[in-house]
Write a protein that holds these residues in place. Structure first.
Motif, PDB file in Angstrom:
ATOM      1  N   ALA A  34       0.803  -1.225   0.000  1.00 19.19           N
ATOM      2  CA  ALA A  34       0.000   0.000   0.000  1.00 19.19           C
ATOM      3  C   ALA A  34       0.838   1.278   0.000  1.00 19.19           C
ATOM      4  N   LYS A  35       2.151   1.154   0.165  1.00 20.01           N
ATOM      5  CA  LYS A  35       2.995   2.337   0.244  1.00 20.01           C
ATOM      6  C   LYS A  35       4.188   2.334  -0.700  1.00 20.01           C
ATOM      7  N   LYS A  36       4.414   1.222  -1.436  1.00 23.67           N
ATOM      8  CA  LYS A  36       5.606   1.108  -2.285  1.00 23.67           C
ATOM      9  C   LYS A  36       5.286   0.463  -3.622  1.00 23.67           C
ATOM     10  N   VAL A  37       5.990   0.906  -4.657  1.00 19.96           N
ATOM     11  CA  VAL A  37       5.966   0.253  -5.961  1.00 19.96           C
ATOM     12  C   VAL A  37       7.406   0.039  -6.420  1.00 19.96           C
ATOM     13  N   ASP A  38       7.577  -0.961  -7.265  1.00 28.24           N
ATOM     14  CA  ASP A  38       8.820  -1.165  -8.009  1.00 28.24           C
ATOM     15  C   ASP A  38       8.436  -1.005  -9.470  1.00 28.24           C
ATOM     16  N   PHE A  39       9.348  -0.494 -10.295  1.00 27.69           N
ATOM     17  CA  PHE A  39       9.056  -0.433 -11.721  1.00 27.69           C
ATOM     18  C   PHE A  39      10.333  -0.541 -12.535  1.00 27.69           C
ATOM     19  N   ARG A  40      10.106  -0.949 -13.793  1.00 31.71           N
ATOM     20  CA  ARG A  40      11.207  -1.133 -14.730  1.00 31.71           C
ATOM     21  C   ARG A  40      10.766  -0.539 -16.060  1.00 31.71           C
ATOM     22  N   TRP A  50      15.298   1.427 -13.594  1.00 31.24           N
ATOM     23  CA  TRP A  50      14.488   0.593 -12.708  1.00 31.24           C
ATOM     24  C   TRP A  50      14.615   1.087 -11.285  1.00 31.24           C
ATOM     25  N   VAL A  51      13.507   0.943 -10.569  1.00 27.33           N
ATOM     26  CA  VAL A  51      13.376   1.541  -9.241  1.00 27.33           C
ATOM     27  C   VAL A  51      12.746   0.518  -8.301  1.00 27.33           C
ATOM     28  N   LYS A  52      13.307   0.430  -7.113  1.00 31.05           N
ATOM     29  CA  LYS A  52      12.766  -0.423  -6.054  1.00 31.05           C
ATOM     30  C   LYS A  52      12.275   0.483  -4.923  1.00 31.05           C
ATOM     31  N   ASN A  53      11.160   0.105  -4.335  1.00 31.22           N
ATOM     32  CA  ASN A  53      10.656   0.756  -3.120  1.00 31.22           C
ATOM     33  C   ASN A  53      10.368   2.245  -3.270  1.00 31.22           C
ATOM     34  N   GLN A  54       9.785   2.621  -4.405  1.00 30.52           N
ATOM     35  CA  GLN A  54       9.353   4.003  -4.598  1.00 30.52           C
ATOM     36  C   GLN A  54       8.131   4.258  -3.724  1.00 30.52           C
ATOM     37  N   ASP A  55       8.187   5.299  -2.904  1.00 35.50           N
ATOM     38  CA  ASP A  55       7.016   5.682  -2.116  1.00 35.50           C
ATOM     39  C   ASP A  55       5.881   6.050  -3.067  1.00 35.50           C
ATOM     40  N   VAL A  56       4.659   5.616  -2.725  1.00 36.91           N
ATOM     41  CA  VAL A  56       3.522   5.838  -3.608  1.00 36.91           C
ATOM     42  C   VAL A  56       2.277   6.149  -2.784  1.00 36.91           C
ATOM     43  N   ASP A 111      17.984   3.281  -6.987  1.00 34.30           N
ATOM     44  CA  ASP A 111      18.199   3.096  -5.554  1.00 34.30           C
ATOM     45  C   ASP A 111      19.655   3.291  -5.119  1.00 34.30           C
ATOM     46  N   ASP A 112      20.591   2.807  -5.911  1.00 35.96           N
ATOM     47  CA  ASP A 112      22.008   2.940  -5.573  1.00 35.96           C
ATOM     48  C   ASP A 112      22.547   4.323  -5.890  1.00 35.96           C
ATOM     49  N   VAL A 151      10.060  -9.933  -8.003  1.00 37.46           N
ATOM     50  CA  VAL A 151       9.209  -9.566  -9.148  1.00 37.46           C
ATOM     51  C   VAL A 151       9.974  -8.663 -10.109  1.00 37.46           C
ATOM     52  N   ILE A 152      10.562  -7.612  -9.602  1.00 38.62           N
ATOM     53  CA  ILE A 152      11.410  -6.723 -10.414  1.00 38.62           C
ATOM     54  C   ILE A 152      12.742  -6.627  -9.679  1.00 38.62           C
ATOM     55  N   GLU A 153      13.725  -7.388 -10.181  1.00 40.34           N
ATOM     56  CA  GLU A 153      14.988  -7.483  -9.447  1.00 40.34           C
ATOM     57  C   GLU A 153      16.218  -7.138 -10.268  1.00 40.34           C
ATOM     58  N   CYS A 154      16.012  -6.709 -11.518  1.00 40.87           N
ATOM     59  CA  CYS A 154      17.157  -6.342 -12.342  1.00 40.87           C
ATOM     60  C   CYS A 154      16.704  -5.350 -13.410  1.00 40.87           C
ATOM     61  N   SER A 155      17.665  -4.813 -14.129  1.00 36.45           N
ATOM     62  CA  SER A 155      17.339  -3.866 -15.201  1.00 36.45           C
ATOM     63  C   SER A 155      16.837  -4.615 -16.425  1.00 36.45           C
ATOM     64  N   ALA A 156      16.177  -3.883 -17.304  1.00 35.54           N
ATOM     65  CA  ALA A 156      15.618  -4.485 -18.519  1.00 35.54           C
ATOM     66  C   ALA A 156      16.704  -5.107 -19.392  1.00 35.54           C
TER      67      ALA A 156
END
Length: 171
Positions: A34-40, A50-56, A111-112, A151-156
């Motif tokens: 309910a508070k985070k998304v990941d996207f690629r 690609w982004v992990k743990n983006q506040d949403v 993230d890095d 689910v989303i753990e690496c770059s495209a």
């Protein structure tokens, strides 16, 4: 009076989606909780980002429709509507000028590189903002558990060339 519980996000949490904007760009989104998304980002001006743990912020709009909004450390603002009933996605992205001028700076994992993203944001330029307002077809939906880091753990560019095609075939 709505016929659904506005606070019930259970139809959306854990969803893994792939969508293709009308302009041809391919994105992948995982509503982690309910508070985070990941996207690629598979293609487009910031392809391979690609982004992990983006506040949403997530708001349920109807039984099968939700709105997600967030602000990235880059200064990019995003507001999207996901319509699972019609497999339709509508997104508005507000890119700061520095990303339009040099999109490679925003590629790769965020993230890095958050301090670097914040530095680029501060030195700008920010204006004029580039607004992209596009529809997209949702071409893949998968129910995953919440908070699944795989689910989303690496770059495209680390995925097989036929990754998106194979996902779409699995529907």
């Amino acid at each position: 009076m709505p016929t659904f519980d506005k606070k019930d996000l259970s139809d959306f949490l854990g969803k893994h989606l792939v969508f293709t904007y009308d302009n041809g760009w391919n994105y992948e989104l995982y509503i982690k909780n309910a508070k985070k998304v990941d996207f690629r980002v598979h293609s487009g001006i910031i392809g391979n980002r690609w982004v992990k743990n983006q506040d949403v912020y997530i708001a349920r709009i109807a039984k099968k429709i939700c709105k997600l909004s967030w602000t990235e450390p880059t200064g990019t603002n995003v507001s999207i509507i996901i319509n699972l009933e019609n497999m339709l996605y509508q997104g508005t992205i507000f890119f700061p000028r520095w990303i339009i001028n040099d999109p490679e700076k925003a590629s790769r994992i965020q993230d890095d590189r958050i301090p670097l993203m914040e530095f680029y944001r501060e030195i700008g330029p920010t204006y004029p903002i580039e607004i992209l307002d596009e529809f997209a077809a949702i071409t893949f939906v998968q129910d995953c558990s919440q908070d699944d880091e795989s689910v989303i753990e690496c770059s495209a560019d680390e995925l097989p060339a036929d990754f998106l095609e194979n996902l779409k075939k699995s529907l």
